[in-house]
Scaffold this motif. Structure first.
Motif, PDB file in Angstrom:
ATOM      1  N   PRO A 198      17.904  33.512 -46.057  1.00 25.22           N
ATOM      2  CA  PRO A 198      17.070  33.172 -47.207  1.00 25.22           C
ATOM      3  C   PRO A 198      17.667  31.987 -47.976  1.00 25.22           C
ATOM      4  O   PRO A 198      18.854  31.702 -47.868  1.00 25.22           O
ATOM      5  CB  PRO A 198      17.100  34.432 -48.069  1.00 25.22           C
ATOM      6  N   SER A 199      16.844  31.357 -48.765  1.00 20.62           N
ATOM      7  CA  SER A 199      17.320  30.238 -49.578  1.00 20.62           C
ATOM      8  C   SER A 199      18.305  30.731 -50.634  1.00 20.62           C
ATOM      9  O   SER A 199      18.350  31.931 -50.958  1.00 20.62           O
ATOM     10  CB  SER A 199      16.147  29.550 -50.267  1.00 20.62           C
ATOM     11  N   GLU A 206      18.231  35.486 -56.817  1.00 17.54           N
ATOM     12  CA  GLU A 206      17.340  36.468 -57.426  1.00 17.54           C
ATOM     13  C   GLU A 206      17.652  37.878 -56.920  1.00 17.54           C
ATOM     14  O   GLU A 206      17.716  38.824 -57.699  1.00 17.54           O
ATOM     15  CB  GLU A 206      15.894  36.108 -57.126  1.00 17.54           C
ATOM     16  N   LYS A 207      17.857  38.014 -55.632  1.00 13.97           N
ATOM     17  CA  LYS A 207      18.131  39.327 -55.033  1.00 13.97           C
ATOM     18  C   LYS A 207      19.394  39.956 -55.609  1.00 13.97           C
ATOM     19  O   LYS A 207      19.419  41.147 -55.928  1.00 13.97           O
ATOM     20  CB  LYS A 207      18.267  39.192 -53.515  1.00 13.97           C
ATOM     21  N   GLU A 267      16.476  32.473 -53.391  1.00 15.89           N
ATOM     22  CA  GLU A 267      16.075  33.848 -53.066  1.00 15.89           C
ATOM     23  C   GLU A 267      17.252  34.806 -53.178  1.00 15.89           C
ATOM     24  O   GLU A 267      17.112  35.917 -53.708  1.00 15.89           O
ATOM     25  CB  GLU A 267      15.492  33.911 -51.657  1.00 15.89           C
ATOM     26  N   LEU A 268      18.412  34.384 -52.680  1.00 12.47           N
ATOM     27  CA  LEU A 268      19.593  35.255 -52.773  1.00 12.47           C
ATOM     28  C   LEU A 268      20.088  35.394 -54.208  1.00 12.47           C
ATOM     29  O   LEU A 268      20.556  36.461 -54.598  1.00 12.47           O
ATOM     30  CB  LEU A 268      20.707  34.743 -51.867  1.00 12.47           C
TER      31      LEU A 268
END
Length: 79
Positions: free
Chosen positions: A30-31, A37-38, A34-35
């Motif tokens: 993932p970008s 946020e995760k 994205e990480l």
């Protein structure tokens, strides 16, 4: 006992996903956004995770394309 740094924990999660075959050779990670946020961490923390994974030869970066999982046979030891 000292707490494991976030960047180490994130890298370990990726390695665990490879070991469990949730991530396979050639899969794109993932970008960073994205990480971030995760995991709820900073850009720098994700960059440090990627640097650790790259040093362990778990991932390879392709300029302009992304970050990909390498063949585990090149870095993973049998338990």
């Amino acid at each position: 006992m000292p707490e494991v740094p976030d960047y180490w924990r994130i890298a370990d999660d990726v390695i665990a996903d490879v070991r469990s075959k949730n991530l396979k050779p050639g899969d794109k990670l993932p970008s960073i956004a994205e990480l971030r946020e995760k995991y709820g961490v900073s850009h720098g923390t994700i960059q440090m995770s990627y640097a650790r994974l790259e040093a362990l030869r778990v991932i390879r970066r392709q300029q302009g394309k992304g970050i990909f999982i390498t063949d585990p046979k090149t870095w993973m030891r049998e338990p």
